[in-house]
Design a protein around this motif. Structure first.
Motif, PDB file in Angstrom:
ATOM      1  N   ILE A 123       0.850  -1.194   0.000  1.00 60.50           N
ATOM      2  CA  ILE A 123       0.000   0.000   0.000  1.00 60.50           C
ATOM      3  C   ILE A 123       0.883   1.240   0.000  1.00 60.50           C
ATOM      4  CG2 ILE A 123      -1.774   1.330   1.211  1.00 60.50           C
ATOM      5  CD1 ILE A 123      -2.787  -1.266   2.419  1.00 60.50           C
ATOM      6  N   ILE A 124       0.565   2.170  -0.892  1.00 60.22           N
ATOM      7  CA  ILE A 124       1.251   3.460  -0.970  1.00 60.22           C
ATOM      8  C   ILE A 124       0.184   4.540  -0.848  1.00 60.22           C
ATOM      9  CG2 ILE A 124       2.668   4.982  -2.403  1.00 60.22           C
ATOM     10  CD1 ILE A 124       3.458   2.284  -3.912  1.00 60.22           C
ATOM     11  N   ALA A 125       0.418   5.521   0.001  1.00 53.56           N
ATOM     12  CA  ALA A 125      -0.569   6.573   0.236  1.00 53.56           C
ATOM     13  C   ALA A 125      -0.257   7.808  -0.589  1.00 53.56           C
ATOM     14  CB  ALA A 125      -0.624   6.934   1.713  1.00 53.56           C
ATOM     15  N   ASN A 126      -1.300   8.386  -1.149  1.00 58.26           N
ATOM     16  CA  ASN A 126      -1.213   9.651  -1.877  1.00 58.26           C
ATOM     17  C   ASN A 126      -1.599  10.766  -0.900  1.00 58.26           C
ATOM     18  OD1 ASN A 126      -0.871  10.819  -4.619  1.00 58.26           O
ATOM     19  ND2 ASN A 126      -2.958  11.529  -4.308  1.00 58.26           N
ATOM     20  N   PRO A 127      -0.794  11.814  -0.749  1.00 55.54           N
ATOM     21  CA  PRO A 127      -1.095  12.844   0.254  1.00 55.54           C
ATOM     22  C   PRO A 127      -2.333  13.676  -0.077  1.00 55.54           C
ATOM     23  CG  PRO A 127       1.221  12.882  -0.384  1.00 55.54           C
ATOM     24  CD  PRO A 127       0.508  12.012  -1.383  1.00 55.54           C
ATOM     25  N   ASN A 128      -2.702  14.494   0.882  1.00 54.72           N
ATOM     26  CA  ASN A 128      -3.761  15.484   0.712  1.00 54.72           C
ATOM     27  C   ASN A 128      -3.379  16.438  -0.420  1.00 54.72           C
ATOM     28  OD1 ASN A 128      -5.572  17.604   1.007  1.00 54.72           O
ATOM     29  ND2 ASN A 128      -5.541  17.539   3.228  1.00 54.72           N
TER      30      ASN A 128
END
Length: 345
Positions: A123-128
């Motif tokens: 899982i890789i998160a994309n920022p706000n």
């Protein structure tokens, strides 16, 4: 993998549709693209660049044989299905707040910390959106001169609150111009007890308030910036405001560098050749970024560069980008591109 199988969860939303558009526009090496959404959207057909895609219902089995899954359907959906996708062999690029501050999950803006992709576990998160444009603009400065403090005020478009907020802005504008009573049903947050008009107004609240007096949007900017830069001791403060603009977030950013004697020209030079940045900074010609002219563009626009009159290491700048593109969809696609480049090494 030379070509990959793609899934887009939340494909009928504005960000999901833009992810699809960017994948096609940038010739992303995909073997197949599967569009996923809720049961009520299943069967709908989305056409982009003359290609038709039929939407399917999101179920765990949807992720069989999927290599990369883009999630943009809300945090609850990500928490429900992301692990299911990973179990079936997919890498998830999540565009919600579900995993951003999870210590073991990288939070990535490719121009800033693509090396963090080496540490992902599926899982890789994309920022706000508001964080993405700010750190993209600050990274060349941080790399050249160091960074000690950030104070940011945002002026955020209603598209960040969804299609219904855009509709409400249009409706309220017509009501105001025709001298009718203005009806407010959505902003500043659906979880609030009060709703205020956004038309001809500015609302200094995005998301709910924390006990600290900051909103969750402001805390996202503070905490995400520290994580992306890997600087827990960085001083960051934010004030986030919703304004009556359809698309394009604007930010007034005050920052302090570590290095002594830095000039505005040196700051500007660090930005001119930085990836993903366009400098529009000629006050003699009244040239500076504006959200109206950023709409539909990939870049982060920077202008109004100037030195603080009282702090020897302090500077100000104005940063604008299309929040649905670089602030969301494009950054997700760039993460996927960087991921493939990492795997080829």
């Amino acid at each position: 993998m030379s070509t990959v199988n793609i899934a887009i969860v939340g494909a009928t939303g504005a960000v999901g549709t833009t992810i699809l558009e960017k994948l096609l526009e940038r010739d992303f090496p995909s073997s197949s693209i599967k569009l996923l959404a809720s049961a009520r959207s299943a069967g709908n057909v989305i056409e982009v660049d003359g290609k038709q895609f039929t939407v399917e219902e999101t179920v765990p089995e949807s992720f069989e044989d999927v290599d990369i899954a883009f999630f943009s359907a809300g945090g609850a959906i990500s928490k429900m299905f992301a692990e299911e996708a990973v179990k079936r062999g997919a890498v998830v690029i999540d565009n919600t707040s579900a995993f951003r501050m999870t210590e073991t999950i990288p939070l990535v803006v490719p121009e800033v910390n693509a090396d963090a992709l080496n540490e992902h576990n599926g899982i890789i998160a994309n920022p706000n959106c508001s964080t993405i444009q700010m750190v993209t603009a600050l990274e060349p400065i941080r790399d050249s001169f160091g960074l000690g403090r950030i104070i940011v005020s945002t002026y955020q478009a209603v598209s960040g609150a969804g299609a219904e907020a855009i509709d409400e802005l249009e409706t309220q504008s017509n009501q105001f111009l025709n001298r009718h009573e203005i009806e407010a049903k959505l902003l500043p947050t659906g979880a609030g007890e009060k709703f205020y008009p956004i038309s001809f107004n500015a609302i200094p609240q995005i998301d709910a308030f924390d006990s600290s007096g900051y909103t969750l949007e402001e805390l996202k900017m503070i905490n995400e910036t520290k994580k992306i830069f890997n600087m827990n001791d960085l001083h960051v403060s934010a004030t986030c405001v919703r304004i009556p603009v359809v698309s394009g977030h604007s930010e007034s950013v005050y920052f302090e560098v570590d290095k002594e004697g830095v000039t505005v020209d040196e700051i500007r030079s660090s930005l001119v050749n930085a990836p993903g940045i366009v400098v529009q900074d000629d006050t003699n010609k009244q040239e500076y970024p504006m959200p109206l002219f950023s709409e539909g563009k990939d870049d982060v626009f920077v202008g109004r560069l100037r030195k603080d009159p009282d702090h020897p290491k302090g500077f100000h700048m104005w940063v604008v980008t299309d929040n649905l593109i670089k602030g969301a969809a494009l950054n997700s696609v760039q993460i996927a591109e960087a991921l493939l480049a990492t795997e080829k090494k």
